[in-house]
Design a protein around this motif. Structure first.
Motif, mmCIF file in Angstrom:
data_model
loop_
_atom_site.group_PDB
_atom_site.id
_atom_site.type_symbol
_atom_site.label_atom_id
_atom_site.label_comp_id
_atom_site.label_asym_id
_atom_site.label_seq_id
_atom_site.Cartn_x
_atom_site.Cartn_y
_atom_site.Cartn_z
ATOM 1 N N CYS A 153 0.846 -1.199 0.000
ATOM 2 C CA CYS A 153 0.000 0.000 0.000
ATOM 3 C C CYS A 153 0.881 1.248 0.000
ATOM 4 O O CYS A 153 2.109 1.161 -0.012
ATOM 5 C CB CYS A 153 -0.908 0.007 1.225
ATOM 6 S SG CYS A 153 -1.992 -1.432 1.346
ATOM 7 N N TRP A 208 2.056 2.406 5.802
ATOM 8 C CA TRP A 208 1.916 1.224 6.662
ATOM 9 C C TRP A 208 1.073 1.501 7.902
ATOM 10 O O TRP A 208 0.796 0.603 8.672
ATOM 11 C CB TRP A 208 3.269 0.645 7.056
ATOM 12 C CG TRP A 208 4.173 1.541 7.861
ATOM 13 C CD1 TRP A 208 4.069 1.863 9.182
ATOM 14 C CD2 TRP A 208 5.363 2.186 7.391
ATOM 15 N NE1 TRP A 208 5.092 2.679 9.568
ATOM 16 C CE2 TRP A 208 5.918 2.883 8.489
ATOM 17 C CE3 TRP A 208 6.026 2.212 6.165
ATOM 18 C CZ2 TRP A 208 7.093 3.623 8.384
ATOM 19 C CZ3 TRP A 208 7.194 2.949 6.061
ATOM 20 C CH2 TRP A 208 7.717 3.656 7.161
ATOM 21 N N THR A 209 0.657 2.730 8.079
ATOM 22 C CA THR A 209 -0.257 3.045 9.165
ATOM 23 C C THR A 209 -1.324 3.985 8.642
ATOM 24 O O THR A 209 -1.027 4.935 7.901
ATOM 25 C CB THR A 209 0.496 3.664 10.369
ATOM 26 O OG1 THR A 209 -0.435 3.930 11.421
ATOM 27 C CG2 THR A 209 1.205 4.955 9.979
ATOM 28 N N TRP A 263 -7.503 1.590 9.493
ATOM 29 C CA TRP A 263 -7.046 0.204 9.666
ATOM 30 C C TRP A 263 -6.930 -0.186 11.143
ATOM 31 O O TRP A 263 -6.926 -1.363 11.464
ATOM 32 C CB TRP A 263 -5.678 0.003 9.022
ATOM 33 C CG TRP A 263 -5.611 0.284 7.562
ATOM 34 C CD1 TRP A 263 -6.656 0.454 6.700
ATOM 35 C CD2 TRP A 263 -4.420 0.429 6.782
ATOM 36 N NE1 TRP A 263 -6.200 0.701 5.422
ATOM 37 C CE2 TRP A 263 -4.827 0.684 5.447
ATOM 38 C CE3 TRP A 263 -3.066 0.349 7.068
ATOM 39 C CZ2 TRP A 263 -3.903 0.876 4.419
ATOM 40 C CZ3 TRP A 263 -2.142 0.538 6.050
ATOM 41 C CH2 TRP A 263 -2.571 0.793 4.740
ATOM 42 N N LEU A 304 -5.269 -3.962 11.867
ATOM 43 C CA LEU A 304 -4.036 -3.914 12.643
ATOM 44 C C LEU A 304 -4.352 -3.675 14.114
ATOM 45 O O LEU A 304 -5.321 -2.968 14.430
ATOM 46 C CB LEU A 304 -3.116 -2.807 12.127
ATOM 47 C CG LEU A 304 -2.720 -2.879 10.651
ATOM 48 C CD1 LEU A 304 -1.870 -1.679 10.281
ATOM 49 C CD2 LEU A 304 -1.987 -4.178 10.346
ATOM 50 N N ARG A 349 4.456 -0.544 14.440
ATOM 51 C CA ARG A 349 3.392 -0.413 13.433
ATOM 52 C C ARG A 349 3.787 -1.015 12.092
ATOM 53 O O ARG A 349 2.987 -1.686 11.445
ATOM 54 C CB ARG A 349 3.024 1.059 13.274
ATOM 55 C CG ARG A 349 2.347 1.631 14.518
ATOM 56 C CD ARG A 349 2.166 3.137 14.440
ATOM 57 N NE ARG A 349 1.644 3.663 15.698
ATOM 58 C CZ ARG A 349 1.559 4.957 15.986
ATOM 59 N NH1 ARG A 349 1.964 5.863 15.089
ATOM 60 N NH2 ARG A 349 1.076 5.344 17.158
ATOM 61 N N LEU A 350 5.012 -0.774 11.666
ATOM 62 C CA LEU A 350 5.456 -1.345 10.400
ATOM 63 C C LEU A 350 5.529 -2.865 10.499
ATOM 64 O O LEU A 350 5.188 -3.576 9.550
ATOM 65 C CB LEU A 350 6.801 -0.755 9.999
ATOM 66 C CG LEU A 350 7.449 -1.306 8.730
ATOM 67 C CD1 LEU A 350 6.503 -1.235 7.539
ATOM 68 C CD2 LEU A 350 8.749 -0.563 8.439
ATOM 69 N N TYR A 407 2.098 -4.215 9.939
ATOM 70 C CA TYR A 407 1.767 -4.104 8.513
ATOM 71 C C TYR A 407 2.460 -5.197 7.709
ATOM 72 O O TYR A 407 1.877 -5.776 6.783
ATOM 73 C CB TYR A 407 2.166 -2.720 8.009
ATOM 74 C CG TYR A 407 2.158 -2.566 6.510
ATOM 75 C CD1 TYR A 407 1.024 -2.086 5.851
ATOM 76 C CD2 TYR A 407 3.284 -2.882 5.745
ATOM 77 C CE1 TYR A 407 1.013 -1.939 4.470
ATOM 78 C CE2 TYR A 407 3.277 -2.738 4.373
ATOM 79 C CZ TYR A 407 2.144 -2.268 3.731
ATOM 80 O OH TYR A 407 2.139 -2.138 2.358
ATOM 81 N N TRP A 413 0.810 -8.374 6.819
ATOM 82 C CA TRP A 413 -0.239 -8.305 5.800
ATOM 83 C C TRP A 413 0.337 -8.232 4.389
ATOM 84 O O TRP A 413 -0.159 -8.870 3.473
ATOM 85 C CB TRP A 413 -1.117 -7.071 6.034
ATOM 86 C CG TRP A 413 -2.165 -7.254 7.079
ATOM 87 C CD1 TRP A 413 -1.989 -7.215 8.434
ATOM 88 C CD2 TRP A 413 -3.544 -7.511 6.862
ATOM 89 N NE1 TRP A 413 -3.181 -7.424 9.069
ATOM 90 C CE2 TRP A 413 -4.162 -7.601 8.130
ATOM 91 C CE3 TRP A 413 -4.345 -7.648 5.726
ATOM 92 C CZ2 TRP A 413 -5.522 -7.838 8.292
ATOM 93 C CZ3 TRP A 413 -5.704 -7.889 5.877
ATOM 94 C CH2 TRP A 413 -6.289 -7.987 7.149
ATOM 95 N N CYS A 414 1.365 -7.389 4.229
ATOM 96 C CA CYS A 414 1.950 -7.126 2.911
ATOM 97 C C CYS A 414 3.463 -7.277 2.989
ATOM 98 O O CYS A 414 4.049 -7.149 4.067
ATOM 99 C CB CYS A 414 1.591 -5.714 2.436
ATOM 100 S SG CYS A 414 -0.169 -5.448 2.144
ATOM 101 N N VAL A 428 6.005 -1.844 0.597
ATOM 102 C CA VAL A 428 5.325 -0.585 0.910
ATOM 103 C C VAL A 428 5.955 0.530 0.083
ATOM 104 O O VAL A 428 7.147 0.500 -0.239
ATOM 105 C CB VAL A 428 5.421 -0.246 2.422
ATOM 106 C CG1 VAL A 428 6.833 0.178 2.823
ATOM 107 C CG2 VAL A 428 4.406 0.830 2.813
ATOM 108 N N LEU A 439 -5.515 -2.210 2.523
ATOM 109 C CA LEU A 439 -4.697 -3.277 3.103
ATOM 110 C C LEU A 439 -5.239 -4.665 2.730
ATOM 111 O O LEU A 439 -4.498 -5.483 2.167
ATOM 112 C CB LEU A 439 -4.606 -3.088 4.610
ATOM 113 C CG LEU A 439 -3.549 -3.889 5.358
ATOM 114 C CD1 LEU A 439 -2.161 -3.598 4.830
ATOM 115 C CD2 LEU A 439 -3.613 -3.583 6.848
#
Length: 283
Positions: free
Chosen positions: A7, A10-11, A15, A20, A29-30, A33, A36-37, A40, A251
């Motif tokens: 995306c 990442w925050t 979400w 998250l 936070r990263l 993320y 999920w992925c 970024v 996301l």
């Protein structure tokens, strides 16, 4: 065989608590993320070069195979227009060093006014970049899409240094009038250019912008599902970034895109299992 998806950030407030865990300290936070992925967009670096400590934290929070496509700062690309910015570039690259091989490409997003007459400047700039970095260039001037000669000249410049041309596909956004405030805002800011889907290198990068309606976003990306599957069959290693105007569902949509490609190529390496948004309990 691996497809990277991600995306624009990442925050994102919508979400939190849905996809998250919330709350999470900045230093985690990263990492959430990244369950999920596996890629970024580094959009924040366009507005300011971060502190090196922040970049070191990004490296700690991501596995070695995670991909960052980091955008060069605005003073380099938009204010100085790729000339006389050696000091800013040196500072930026030194700051990004902790990411190491996680830097998939340096993303050179050029302003809409940067046209074919600037290709000599672009070529000189790309040749000055350290050979240890791959580069990806995004252009927005209409001539590169309407004039075949201009497009070929750009491709020649990019091929000379092994750089990729990053398409920003906004066709779905502009296919019909906007229906949300975020879509109306995007209509005034996003480039309205034809879709381009030719890969120049073994690591093509796609930026796809859908709609705030999930079904319309999925309908609009069908072209890319087939194209990306074809690239993978050719041995390429593509990265696809999924955007929507409000990004509220971006996301899970990025994972859904990966699933759609994997349905065509079952041998594709799966994404990691997402971190639960809610803490696990015994009951």
């Amino acid at each position: 065989m691996r497809l990277h998806v991600g995306c624009a950030m990442w925050t994102h407030t919508p979400w939190q608590g849905r996809f998250l865990p919330h709350p999470l300290p900045p230093g985690e936070r990263l990492a959430a993320y990244a369950t999920w992925c596996n890629a970024v967009e580094g959009n924040t670096t366009f507005y300011a070069t971060p502190a090196r400590a922040s970049v070191e934290s990004w490296a700690r929070q991501t596995p070695p195979g995670f991909r960052f496509v980091v955008k060069l700062p605005k003073p380099i690309t938009h204010e100085r227009r790729l000339t006389g910015a050696d000091e800013e570039l040196r500072t930026f690259l030194e700051t990004m060093e902790p990411l190491g091989p996680r830097i998939h490409a340096l993303w050179v997003q050029l302003p809409g006014s940067f046209g074919p007459d600037g290709l000599g400047t672009l070529a000189a700039f790309l040749r000055r970049l350290p050979g240890s970095y791959r580069c990806a260039v995004e252009v927005r001037h209409p001539a590169f899409f309407a004039d075949e000669r201009a497009a070929r000249l750009l491709e020649r410049v990019l091929a000379g240094v092994g750089a990729e041309w990053v398409p920003f596909d906004t066709v779905t956004l502009f296919r019909s009038p906007p229906t949300t405030d975020a879509e109306r805002d995007a209509w005034t800011k996003k480039p309205r250019v034809p879709r381009r889907s030719a890969a120049l290198t073994d690591r093509p990068i796609v930026r796809y912008l859908g709609r705030d309606d999930v079904d319309r976003t999925v309908e609009g990306w069908q072209h890319w599902v087939g194209t990306v599957a074809g690239w993978l069959r050719e041995g390429r290693s593509p990265t696809v970034f999924v955007h929507t105007p409000d990004n509220a569902e971006a996301l899970p949509l990025a994972r859904r895109f990966h699933d759609a490609v994997r349905a065509l190529l079952p041998q594709l390496e799966p994404l990691p299992e997402p971190l639960p948004a809610e803490p696990l309990t015994l009951f």
